[in-house]
Design an enzyme around this catalytic site. Structure first.
Site, PDB file in Angstrom:
ATOM      1  N   ARG A 258       1.004  -1.091  -0.027  1.00  0.00           N
ATOM      2  CA  ARG A 258      -0.083  -0.082   0.069  1.00  0.00           C
ATOM      3  C   ARG A 258       0.875   1.322   0.132  1.00  0.00           C
ATOM      4  O   ARG A 258       1.620   1.509   0.996  1.00  0.00           O
ATOM      5  CB  ARG A 258      -0.852  -0.016   1.337  1.00  0.00           C
ATOM      6  CG  ARG A 258      -2.176   1.096   1.346  1.00  0.00           C
ATOM      7  CD  ARG A 258      -2.601   1.198   2.616  1.00  0.00           C
ATOM      8  NE  ARG A 258      -1.906   1.980   3.373  1.00  0.00           N
ATOM      9  CZ  ARG A 258      -1.666   1.722   4.919  1.00  0.00           C
ATOM     10  NH1 ARG A 258      -2.394   0.926   5.621  1.00  0.00           N
ATOM     11  NH2 ARG A 258      -0.744   2.777   5.448  1.00  0.00           N
ATOM     12  N   HIS A 262      -3.438   4.848   4.886  1.00  0.00           N
ATOM     13  CA  HIS A 262      -4.598   3.681   4.741  1.00  0.00           C
ATOM     14  C   HIS A 262      -5.752   4.516   4.019  1.00  0.00           C
ATOM     15  O   HIS A 262      -6.378   4.110   3.134  1.00  0.00           O
ATOM     16  CB  HIS A 262      -5.025   3.504   6.265  1.00  0.00           C
ATOM     17  CG  HIS A 262      -6.160   2.831   6.446  1.00  0.00           C
ATOM     18  ND1 HIS A 262      -6.552   1.862   5.948  1.00  0.00           N
ATOM     19  CD2 HIS A 262      -7.421   3.572   7.128  1.00  0.00           C
ATOM     20  CE1 HIS A 262      -8.177   1.617   6.094  1.00  0.00           C
ATOM     21  NE2 HIS A 262      -8.235   2.614   6.887  1.00  0.00           N
ATOM     22  N   TYR A 271       4.123   6.096  11.397  1.00  0.00           N
ATOM     23  CA  TYR A 271       4.406   4.784  11.778  1.00  0.00           C
ATOM     24  C   TYR A 271       5.239   4.123  10.756  1.00  0.00           C
ATOM     25  O   TYR A 271       5.866   2.886  10.873  1.00  0.00           O
ATOM     26  CB  TYR A 271       3.015   4.147  11.735  1.00  0.00           C
ATOM     27  CG  TYR A 271       1.983   3.997  10.649  1.00  0.00           C
ATOM     28  CD1 TYR A 271       2.250   3.317   9.605  1.00  0.00           C
ATOM     29  CD2 TYR A 271       1.074   4.734  10.766  1.00  0.00           C
ATOM     30  CE1 TYR A 271       1.428   3.382   8.477  1.00  0.00           C
ATOM     31  CE2 TYR A 271      -0.078   4.904   9.757  1.00  0.00           C
ATOM     32  CZ  TYR A 271       0.311   4.378   8.625  1.00  0.00           C
ATOM     33  OH  TYR A 271      -0.537   4.260   7.509  1.00  0.00           O
TER      34      TYR A 271
END
Lengths: 366, 323, 348
Positions: A258, A262, A271
């Site tokens: 990805r 998100h 993160y």
């Protein structure tokens, strides 16, 4: 085609196109014609452009949120391409590329994120179920529908699209277990994009691969390079044939990444580092197919430019369409709750009608 | 047949629907060879073959696959073995079963029935005696039905299976073996209709499922006090037949809601709210509630202290009359 | 010129800080070109332009915190169409819940959705009053501060009936004729014909007669100015015309104000008597009950007479009981006696 090593060894997976990150990896033959490969290329270019449009529209306040599929185009487009028209897709919210390949106008997919309705396409027409936001819950619907089709003697496969995080959910397990027990024609297509929002794969599972799951439940698992359109298509076609032939479900783990956060409401900088993302940019699925097709002389500058021009004009038209789209009569929210009329809802509908009227009159008065 | 039990009525309803409509499927845990832990599905798999089948032990899986089957045109009737075991399926029920029609703008119907034996009074262990009706009745998109008699069990289950909306069908398990005179098939008023089981003038007892017989017994006991109590059986919790409740209260001026579930935010709270909005000037006393206590369902030896009983209801009638 | 307002970039955010402008005023931009980097409470985000054209103005400087919905940048379209399309709202606007065009300007109370049958009036919530009804309600409320008292009597109205017959029944109503007597009586009891204002009690030499009238719009009190100048017939006709205009809703505000004394004909509703409420700034009001044949004792024998109950309510600060009582007696003496009526029928 898969042997056990590709299912259980994280270093192994099926590839058909050369992988710049693994130049020495063995390559399997693919089953695609030149036209099919070019079709995949054009679709992937198209969906990347549309996805970028959606990102812009969100930044411009037109969409509440958007979940990008950037970097996952091969996994989605190539798997969807392998489906037969009668097959059913059970998507999560990120499977916009699959929806487009199934024929859904992109504006109808955007409609949900603009907040026009909770879903704004005909699921029967495209055999594309209402996308499911509660993670993995829809996998059971795929299994149920496949059980039903098998019972009816119909030739179709249900494909449940999930992510790596979804495999931690009980419903994913139950869906796979039911499908295996009843020999239902289901393909569980898992895009292992390495991240479930901010939680990396190793916090989801201690299993060496996701494909290994299938073996424990007594059915077939395959691990494929999810950024390799030819491999994804080949493996999916094979899985569909397996399920269609009555041999039970198949789990495909498509290893991908990805690239975006998100959703637009997320911030990946919190993160993970760009250093982690960078190698995956090198393995970009469109560049990879481009190199392969250019090398073979199939993809000329004309074809490439044509693909991009088509994508740009589609994006421009879609922008106009979604800007023009607005919710209809708000009392429609009472229309589809039950098949029959309910007194309480009718009362509340009238309340809303009266409220609207008062609202309009107050504007006329003032 | 000279009389039938609720279990027999439910079994016959399933059999008759399986017979009438080839799209009907019945599945759940232990429902095939065993015939269900309460024998509601006894003999069906012998008669209808693989249309009546056992599943893995997974409630979410049962309801979730039923969603997929209903999307494909089948009419699944699934069993949750006990009330508290419907909770693993809660996400499927609330997030999908209830919402699919609306999410799809009316394009997907889910004609499925989720049968749940519920309520206490059978001396069982924990998680086997719960009253989860409020969870489901509160959820927009669900229809919640609960029979109080064997005849209603038959007729309402058949109506539920024929409904194009998903139905949560709550079976009062402590009434399973109660017998009713008459023969099957029977037809009783449709879903959404409350029924006056006993007309009266002193006060209205509002009940459903397991408390219907209790309230009828209470009304009989009330005659010794000179009270003529009306008993209204809701039969359907959502939709709620508010009209019948208002009409009854306009006659009696007093209402007492009786259920096993706790009072806090229970059906009684909704009924009290509705009556205060719609029958305020007819009420001569506040709507009172006689319910289970707001504690986790107690151990079997304590359940008689927990459950509403005749005396507790009569006390409530006296309190109502004192206003 | 289209102005791009800062959108909500992430599910309910309220503002964003401008980190860096990627364009300057005067730059040409295309749709979806990145124009500014902002930092929200959740993330750092680069925002693309929704418009193509030349950047006309940047509405915030770097380091500034901009609220969602506030202008971010204005962009002059490269080739301005004659009527540029309105910029799509950058904030998702719903009905009712959001600020801006989604909010109602003022509250309008709708009827409750259902009302139990049969007892509608009793259960109606306090109505939202408008216009005449609101004026009346506030006037009535203001009387709560008036220390009022009342006096009443039964009057033999035979004289009124006889005088009316003489004039022609189609020419005037019994009530109309009574009003003439009232006007004459007020000249004899002037402290009832007055206005109480901030300056104090103003006793009026002229009689501006208010006639309480029920209409579709509520209770109105049309006023006959200088009623003392009108004879019985003229007064009756003027009142009849005013009442009709009030019911038709065509009265000018001036015709609804300035009364010095009011009369309420609640007898028209079929009631025998009542307690009228003073119409401020008046200091007294006459209530007229139903005209009807009733038993009547005179000189020890029982007979039947047309009678009427007359009630006066008065502000006790300005009149003690004697004046209103005298006023009522004057009226009673006249309505009983056609001859007395003839004498006062027209102004001298």
């Amino acid at each position: 085609m898969p042997d056990d090593s590709t299912v259980t060894d994280p270093a192994q997976m099926i590839r058909c196109l050369p992988d710049p990150a693994a130049p020495d990896a063995p390559l399997s033959p693919h089953s695609l014609s030149d036209d099919q490969l070019l079709d995949l290329y054009r679709r992937m270019v198209e969906i990347r452009r549309l996805d970028a449009l959606a990102m812009s529209l969100q930044r411009q306040g037109q969409l509440g949120v958007w979940a990008s599929c950037l970097g996952q185009e091969a996994a989605q487009v190539a798997s969807a391409h392998a489906l037969a028209p009668q097959d059913w897709v059970f998507p999560s919210y990120r499977e916009t590329a699959v929806g487009v390949v199934r024929g859904i106008p992109f504006v109808d997919l955007l409609s949900q994120y603009k907040g026009i309705w909770l879903g704004d396409y005909d699921p029967h027409k495209y055999r594309f179920a209402m996308n499911s936001i509660p993670i993995a819950t829809h996998a059971l619907h795929a299994t149920g529908l496949a059980m039903a089709a098998r019972r009816a003697g119909d030739d179709l496969v249900a494909v449940a699209y999930m992510g790596d995080g979804a495999t931690s959910e009980g419903d994913a397990h139950e869906a796979m277990n039911f499908a295996a027990v009843y020999g239902a024609p289901v393909v569980f297509f898992i895009q292992n994009n390495q991240w479930a929002i901010s939680v990396p794969l190793h916090r989801q599972t201690a299993s060496p691969t996701l494909a290994a799951r299938a073996g424990a439940l007594g059915f077939r698992g395959i691990r494929v390079d999810g950024n390799d359109a030819a491999a994804v298509h080949t493996v999916t076609a094979d899985a569909l044939a397996h399920a269609r032939g009555g041999s039970g479900p198949v789990l495909i783990e498509a290893v991908t990444y990805r690239i975006e956060s998100h959703t637009t409401a997320d911030d990946q900088a919190r993160y993970r580092t760009e250093a982690e993302v960078a190698p995956w940019r090198e393995r970009d699925p469109i560049s990879r197919l481009d190199r392969y097709l250019s090398g073979g002389g199939l993809l000329t500058d004309d074809v490439r430019d044509g693909a991009h021009q088509h994508a740009d004009s589609l994006a421009a038209a879609t922008r106009d369409e979604i800007l023009a789209r607005s919710p209809g009569d708000p009392t429609e929210m009472f229309d589809h709750v039950y098949a029959d009329e309910r007194a309480l809802l009718e009362e509340q509908r009238q309340m809303l009608v009266a409220e609207q009227r008062a609202f309009e009159e107050s504007w006329e008065d003032s | 047949m000279s009389g039938f039990t609720m279990v027999e009525a439910l079994n016959r309803a399933l059999a008759d629907e399986l017979e009438d409509d080839p799209q009907v499927l019945v599945f759940g845990q232990d429902i095939a060879a065993l015939g269900g832990v309460f024998r509601v599905t006894a003999g069906l798999t012998e008669r209808f073959g693989d249309r009546v089948f056992d599943t893995p032990l997974a409630e979410s899986g049962i309801v979730g696959t039923a969603v997929g089957m209903a999307m494909y045109g089948y009419r699944p009737v699934v069993e949750m073995q006990f009330d508290a075991f419907s909770y693993p399926a809660f996400d499927q029920i609330v997030s999908h079963v209830a919402k699919m029609r609306n999410r799809s703008r009316g394009l997907i119907s889910l004609p499925l029935v989720i049968r749940i034996p519920y309520g206490g009074g059978i001396g069982s262990v924990e998680h086997h005696s719960e009253s989860p009706e409020t969870y489901y009745a509160h959820t927009a998109g669900l229809t919640v039905v609960t029979p109080g008699s064997p005849a209603d069990a038959y007729s309402l289950l058949r109506s539920s299976i024929r409904s194009d909306d998903p139905i949560v069908f709550l079976e009062p398990k402590r009434r399973y073996w109660q017998k009713q005179e008459g023969t099957l098939p029977v037809t009783t008023p449709d879903i959404g209709t409350a029924v006056v089981r006993r007309p009266g003038s002193t006060a209205t007892l509002i009940c459903y499922g397991p408390t219907v017989d209790l309230c009828l017994e209470t009304a009989q006991a009330g005659t010794e006090e000179g009270w003529d109590l009306e008993v209204v059986d809701l039969r359907s919790l959502n939709p709620l037949d508010i009209g019948t409740l208002v009409a009854s209260v306009e006659k009696t001026g007093r209402a007492i809601v009786v259920h096993e579930a706790g009072s806090f935010l229970g059906m009684g709270a909704e009924i009290a709210g509705q009556l205060s909005e719609r029958a305020f000037y007819s009420l001569r006393a506040p709507v009172l509630r006689v319910t289970g206590f707001d504690v986790p369902y107690p151990a079997a030896r304590l359940e008689s202290f927990f459950l509403p009983g005749v005396d507790r209801i009569l006390d409530a009638v006296a309190r109502s009359l004192a206003y | 010129m289209p102005t791009f307002e800062l959108p909500d970039l992430g599910e309910g955010l309220e503002d964003a800080e401008i980190i860096r402008w990627l364009v300057a005023e005067g730059d040409t931009v295309t749709i979806d070109q990145e124009i500014v980097e902002v930092e929200t409470s959740k993330a750092s985000v680069v925002i693309p332009s929704p418009f193509a054209g030349v950047v006309a103005s940047l509405h915030a400087s770097e380091g500034e915190v901009v609220a969602v919905g506030a202008p971010l940048v204005s962009i002059q379209p490269a080739d301005e169409p004659e009527e540029p399309p309105p910029a799509p709202p950058s904030v998702l606007v719903g009905y009712g819940a959001t600020s801006g065009p989604g909010r109602r300007r003022r509250r309008v109370v709708a009827d409750p959705p259902t009302r139990p049958p049969g007892i509608e009036e009793r259960r109606r919530p306090p109505p939202q009053l408008r216009g005449a009804a609101r004026v009346m309600a506030s006037a009535m409320e203001s009387t709560l501060t008036i220390p009022d008292a009342a006096a009443w009597l039964q009057a033999d109205a035979s004289g009124l009936y006889e005088a009316r017959r003489e004039l022609g029944s189609e020419q005037i109503t019994t009530f109309g004729l009574l009003l003439r007597i009232v006007v004459v009586a007020l000249a004899r009891f002037p402290t009832l014909n007055a206005r109480y204002t901030a300056e104090g009690l103003i006793v009026s030499p002229a009689v501006h007669l208010g006639v309480a009238t029920q209409t579709d719009r509520g209770l109105l009190v049309p006023v006959v100015e200088n009623a003392q100048e009108l004879g019985g017939l003229a007064l009756g006709q003027t009142v009849a015309a005013l009442v009709q205009s009030a019911r038709d809703g065509v009265l000018a505000p001036a015709e609804l104000s300035g009364s010095t004394f009011s009369v309420s004909n609640y007898g028209a509703f079929g009631v025998d008597g009542g307690h009228p409420i003073i119409n401020p700034p008046n200091v007294a009001i006459l209530g007229v009950g139903r005209f009807a044949d009733r038993s009547w004792v005179e000189d020890g024998s029982l007979g039947v007479r047309p009678t009427v109950e007359l009630t006066i309510a008065f502000d006790h600060r300005f009149n003690d009981g004697s004046v209103p009582s005298g006023f009522l007696r004057y009226l009673a003496d006249h309505v009983a006696d056609a001859n007395a009526i003839r004498q006062v029928l027209n102004p001298s």
